[in-house]
Design an enzyme around this catalytic site. Structure first.
Site, PDB file in Angstrom:
ATOM      1  N   ARG A 191       0.879  -1.294  -0.088  1.00 59.91           N
ATOM      2  CA  ARG A 191       0.122  -0.131  -0.090  1.00 59.91           C
ATOM      3  C   ARG A 191       0.953   1.235  -0.043  1.00 59.91           C
ATOM      4  NH1 ARG A 191      -0.418   2.525   4.486  1.00 59.91           N
ATOM      5  NH2 ARG A 191      -2.324   3.498   4.223  1.00 59.91           N
TER       6      ARG A 191
ATOM      7  N   ASP B 223      -0.471   9.077   6.341  1.00 62.08           N
ATOM      8  CA  ASP B 223       0.291   8.355   7.165  1.00 62.08           C
ATOM      9  C   ASP B 223       1.321   8.690   7.733  1.00 62.08           C
ATOM     10  OD1 ASP B 223      -1.675   6.347   6.902  1.00 62.08           O
ATOM     11  OD2 ASP B 223      -0.418   5.270   5.559  1.00 62.08           O
TER      12      ASP B 223
END
Ligand code: 9D3
Length: 264
Positions: A159, A174
């Site tokens: 990912r 993130d």
């Protein structure tokens, strides 16, 4: 482009990664490569054994060093053939250090690794001592082998590959939120069983929304995982506003001292 060479007795575990979801997209686009190597293909003797009873006695079986080494040599030869340099050998084991995101990020930007999946009670220690660079665990609970942890690592790396999430912002977010728990999320309807979406999220004031989210991240992390907040504080990765929020939480803590962060 990371390539993972997985040493496993159960290659079938990894097939769904190739055929579904985010990981499939990473494999299809060539952003990720996966090769499985079965120690049984490198086992000797009429029975092609890959395990044996532990010296010293006790329950369960131990993985033989020889078939693992055969599979490792085959994997390393194939990687060299593909023009890759030496790769780290990672063993998934309950005695390893828990996997964390910085390690995932490092692997995502690398040529990959050889992943050794333990089974039975464990792997002959001499193989670990001689060939394993690092032992990785998924946390303090008991699984039946290293395959699911290896899949978890591959998913986490997939990912992070450019273009795979389809939404570059998610991956960027993130790294912004790095090291903290995420804030709560809301979507429609604005009222659910009499429970409302926080007003600030409907205000359209993007600076206030960003600040609210950051405050909730710090608050939730402080309540559930105080060590995460202390780690960022120590590393100087909290800004002025973060530190004010933390001071507020500590003051609240001093009044009530009703949760785990009381120790922090
Ligand atoms: C009684 C000793 N057991 C250790 C807790 C033996 C044992 C149990 C399970 C030895 C190996 C295993 C299989 N687990 C893994 O290979 C494993 C694992 C895990 O069980 N939990 C979290 N992370 C991982 S990574 C590999």
């Amino acid at each position: 482009m990371p390539r993972f060479d997985v040493l496993t007795l159960f290659a079938g575990y990894f097939e769904p990664l190739r055929s579904q979801g985010i990981c499939r997209r990473a494999f299809d686009s060539g952003a990720l490569q996966l090769h499985a190597w079965n120690p049984r293909d490198h086992a000797s003797g009429a029975h092609r054994s890959v395990d044996d009873r532990p010296y010293g006695g006790g329950p369960g079986m131990v993985m033989l060093a020889e078939p693992l080494l055969g599979a490792l040599r085959a994997a390393q030869a194939a990687r060299r053939e593909a023009g890759l340099g030496a790769a780290p050998v990672l063993l998934f084991s309950p005695t390893g250090r828990a996997l964390r995101q910085p390690e995932v990020q490092e692997l995502a930007a690398s040529e990959g690794a050889v992943l050794v999946c333990g089974r039975y009670e464990g792997v002959d220690q001499r193989f670990i001592d001689r060939y394993v660079d690092r032992e990785i665990s998924l946390g303090d609970f008991v699984l039946s082998g290293g395959e699911i942890p290896a899949m978890a690592l591959i998913d986490a790396v997939a990912r992070l590959q450019p273009g795979v999430l389809g939404d570059e912002l998610s991956a960027q977010q993130d790294s912004f939120s790095d090291g903290l728990l995420d804030c709560p999320h809301y979507t429609r309807p604005p009222s659910f069983e009499g429970s409302e979406v926080p007003q600030v999220l409907q205000s359209g004031d993007h600076a206030r929304i960003a600040r609210w989210r950051r405050d909730r991240m710090i608050e939730l992390s402080w309540l559930r995982r105080p060590e995460l907040v202390l780690e960022l504080e120590r590393a100087g990765r909290l800004d002025r506003h973060d530190l004010r929020m933390l001071a507020t939480l500590r003051a609240r803590n001093a009044e009530t001292s009703g949760d785990a962060s009381g120790q922090a």
